[in-house]
Design a protein around this motif. Structure first.
Motif, PDB file in Angstrom:
ATOM      1  N   ILE A  77      -7.294   0.515   4.913  1.00  0.00           N
ATOM      2  CA  ILE A  77      -7.395   1.962   5.089  1.00  0.00           C
ATOM      3  C   ILE A  77      -7.118   2.614   3.743  1.00  0.00           C
ATOM      4  O   ILE A  77      -5.981   2.613   3.256  1.00  0.00           O
ATOM      5  N   ILE A  78      -8.152   3.173   3.131  1.00  0.00           N
ATOM      6  CA  ILE A  78      -8.012   3.859   1.856  1.00  0.00           C
ATOM      7  C   ILE A  78      -7.611   5.312   2.127  1.00  0.00           C
ATOM      8  O   ILE A  78      -8.297   6.027   2.847  1.00  0.00           O
ATOM      9  N   GLY A  79      -6.508   5.753   1.536  1.00  0.00           N
ATOM     10  CA  GLY A  79      -5.996   7.085   1.844  1.00  0.00           C
ATOM     11  C   GLY A  79      -5.163   7.077   3.097  1.00  0.00           C
ATOM     12  O   GLY A  79      -5.244   7.992   3.919  1.00  0.00           O
ATOM     13  N   VAL A 135      -2.509  -0.668   3.919  1.00  0.00           N
ATOM     14  CA  VAL A 135      -2.523   0.767   3.700  1.00  0.00           C
ATOM     15  C   VAL A 135      -2.580   1.019   2.200  1.00  0.00           C
ATOM     16  O   VAL A 135      -1.683   0.621   1.456  1.00  0.00           O
ATOM     17  N   ALA A 136      -3.632   1.675   1.748  1.00  0.00           N
ATOM     18  CA  ALA A 136      -3.788   2.000   0.332  1.00  0.00           C
ATOM     19  C   ALA A 136      -3.686   3.502   0.137  1.00  0.00           C
ATOM     20  O   ALA A 136      -4.255   4.277   0.906  1.00  0.00           O
ATOM     21  N   ASP A 137      -2.954   3.899  -0.880  1.00  0.00           N
ATOM     22  CA  ASP A 137      -2.817   5.314  -1.195  1.00  0.00           C
ATOM     23  C   ASP A 137      -2.459   5.442  -2.668  1.00  0.00           C
ATOM     24  O   ASP A 137      -1.898   4.510  -3.259  1.00  0.00           O
ATOM     25  N   ALA A 182       1.336  -2.521   2.075  1.00  0.00           N
ATOM     26  CA  ALA A 182       0.962  -1.312   1.348  1.00  0.00           C
ATOM     27  C   ALA A 182       0.589  -1.659  -0.083  1.00  0.00           C
ATOM     28  O   ALA A 182       1.138  -2.599  -0.670  1.00  0.00           O
ATOM     29  N   VAL A 183      -0.337  -0.875  -0.639  1.00  0.00           N
ATOM     30  CA  VAL A 183      -0.744  -1.062  -2.025  1.00  0.00           C
ATOM     31  C   VAL A 183      -1.044   0.311  -2.629  1.00  0.00           C
ATOM     32  O   VAL A 183      -1.576   1.194  -1.954  1.00  0.00           O
ATOM     33  N   ALA A 184      -0.695   0.475  -3.891  1.00  0.00           N
ATOM     34  CA  ALA A 184      -1.028   1.702  -4.600  1.00  0.00           C
ATOM     35  C   ALA A 184      -2.459   1.608  -5.121  1.00  0.00           C
ATOM     36  O   ALA A 184      -2.861   0.578  -5.668  1.00  0.00           O
ATOM     37  N   ALA A 185      -3.223   2.673  -4.955  1.00  0.00           N
ATOM     38  CA  ALA A 185      -4.611   2.676  -5.433  1.00  0.00           C
ATOM     39  C   ALA A 185      -5.040   4.093  -5.765  1.00  0.00           C
ATOM     40  O   ALA A 185      -5.156   4.936  -4.873  1.00  0.00           O
ATOM     41  N   ASP A 186      -5.265   4.350  -7.036  1.00  0.00           N
ATOM     42  CA  ASP A 186      -5.900   5.583  -7.482  1.00  0.00           C
ATOM     43  C   ASP A 186      -7.395   5.301  -7.503  1.00  0.00           C
ATOM     44  O   ASP A 186      -7.902   4.624  -8.398  1.00  0.00           O
ATOM     45  N   VAL A 187      -8.109   5.813  -6.507  1.00  0.00           N
ATOM     46  CA  VAL A 187      -9.494   5.415  -6.320  1.00  0.00           C
ATOM     47  C   VAL A 187     -10.448   6.007  -7.351  1.00  0.00           C
ATOM     48  O   VAL A 187     -11.639   5.680  -7.354  1.00  0.00           O
ATOM     49  N   SER A 188      -9.941   6.873  -8.229  1.00  0.00           N
ATOM     50  CA  SER A 188     -10.787   7.343  -9.329  1.00  0.00           C
ATOM     51  C   SER A 188     -10.902   6.285 -10.420  1.00  0.00           C
ATOM     52  O   SER A 188     -11.681   6.441 -11.356  1.00  0.00           O
ATOM     53  N   ILE A 189     -10.135   5.189 -10.288  1.00  0.00           N
ATOM     54  CA  ILE A 189     -10.134   4.091 -11.256  1.00  0.00           C
ATOM     55  C   ILE A 189     -10.746   2.859 -10.601  1.00  0.00           C
ATOM     56  O   ILE A 189     -10.237   2.357  -9.586  1.00  0.00           O
ATOM     57  N   GLU A 190     -11.838   2.354 -11.152  1.00  0.00           N
ATOM     58  CA  GLU A 190     -12.564   1.258 -10.520  1.00  0.00           C
ATOM     59  C   GLU A 190     -11.693   0.032 -10.292  1.00  0.00           C
ATOM     60  O   GLU A 190     -11.747  -0.595  -9.224  1.00  0.00           O
ATOM     61  N   ASP A 191     -10.897  -0.354 -11.282  1.00  0.00           N
ATOM     62  CA  ASP A 191     -10.064  -1.544 -11.133  1.00  0.00           C
ATOM     63  C   ASP A 191      -9.115  -1.436  -9.950  1.00  0.00           C
ATOM     64  O   ASP A 191      -8.781  -2.451  -9.323  1.00  0.00           O
TER      65      ASP A 191
END
Length: 259
Positions: A11-13, A47-49, A71-80
């Protein structure tokens, strides 16, 4: 039997940033409600956010109910970091079957009141991120034998709200979903898009405040929707109850579009 038993969902966001609604001990937005509902239906959930703290709050809520979540941290504006969210799911649970792209922001305004930088930011977060997470997730979902993807758009994809970059990116998600659905039906992957209307979510309360009295009279059902109602619609599209539904858009808006 739980509809998502044995499935692994990303789940992204999946966090929620804003004040809790009356009677809720935890702030609930569309992504957090979806993550919790997926777990209640038997899925293991990543859970990604952008905020690891908010993602962990959701994962903790799931574990408190006896579900499986990380849970994982993910700034989705960054491809990696889009790729990293998928990789973290595989590392934690061994496979991936379900993806929900719930990330969306709203900045800028009308055509002449939106800067190029604002428009580019909206493209990166609201559209490009969905493309990237699907591109990295689809091979893994295919490897697992198939599954489903739901992208969260908005009624603003069909109706103007005088925020050009928001409308443009949310409308583009419809084409993104249809194209991916047709391309990967052969891989047993279904891709659908959900269009929420006016929802009483934590993000709305943070940005706008309590708008119920102002907007409810214009909605045929005379109330805003809840994040739980969005989550239930998403879970339906993820489940085998929707096994012959792909490449379509589901409006969940209390009749607002029809009006």
């Amino acid at each position: 039997m739980a509809r998502l038993a044995g499935k692994i969902a990303l789940i992204i966001g999946g966090g929620a940033d804003g004040p809790a609604n009356t009677g809720e001990k935890l702030s609930i937005g569309n992504g957090r409600a979806t993550a919790i509902m997926c777990a209640r239906e038997g899925a293991a959930v990543m859970v990604a956010d952008r905020s690891l703290e908010l993602a962990q709050q959701t994962a903790n809520a799931i574990r408190e109910e006896g579900g499986r979540a990380e849970a994982v941290a993910a700034d989705v504006s960054i491809e990696d970091q889009c790729r990293g969210a998928v990789e973290a799911t595989i590392k934690a649970f061994g496979a991936l079957h379900l993806l929900v792209n719930n990330v969306g922001i709203g900045i800028g305004g009308s055509l002449l009141k939106t800067t190029t930088e604002q428009f580019d930011t909206m493209l990166a977060v609201n559209l490009r991120s969905h493309f990237l997470t699907m591109r990295y997730a689809v091979p893994e979902i295919a490897k697992a034998g198939g599954g489903a993807i739901v992208n969260v758009s908005s009624l603003a994809a069909l109706r103007s709200n005088r925020m050009i970059s928001y409308e443009a990116t949310k409308a583009a998600l419809l084409g993104l979903g249809r194209s991916a659905a047709v391309s990967h039906a052969r891989d047993n992957i279904r891709v659908n898009t959900i269009l929420p209307g006016l929802i009483n979510s934590s993000m709305v309360r943070r940005l706008i405040g309590d708008r119920e009295a102002r907007v409810a009279p214009g909605i045929p059902m005379h109330r805003q929707g809840t994040p739980w109602e969005i989550a239930k619609a998403i879970v339906f599209l993820l489940s085998d109850d929707a096994s012959y539904i792909t490449g379509t858009e589901l409006i969940v808006d209390g009749g607002l579009a029809a009006r």
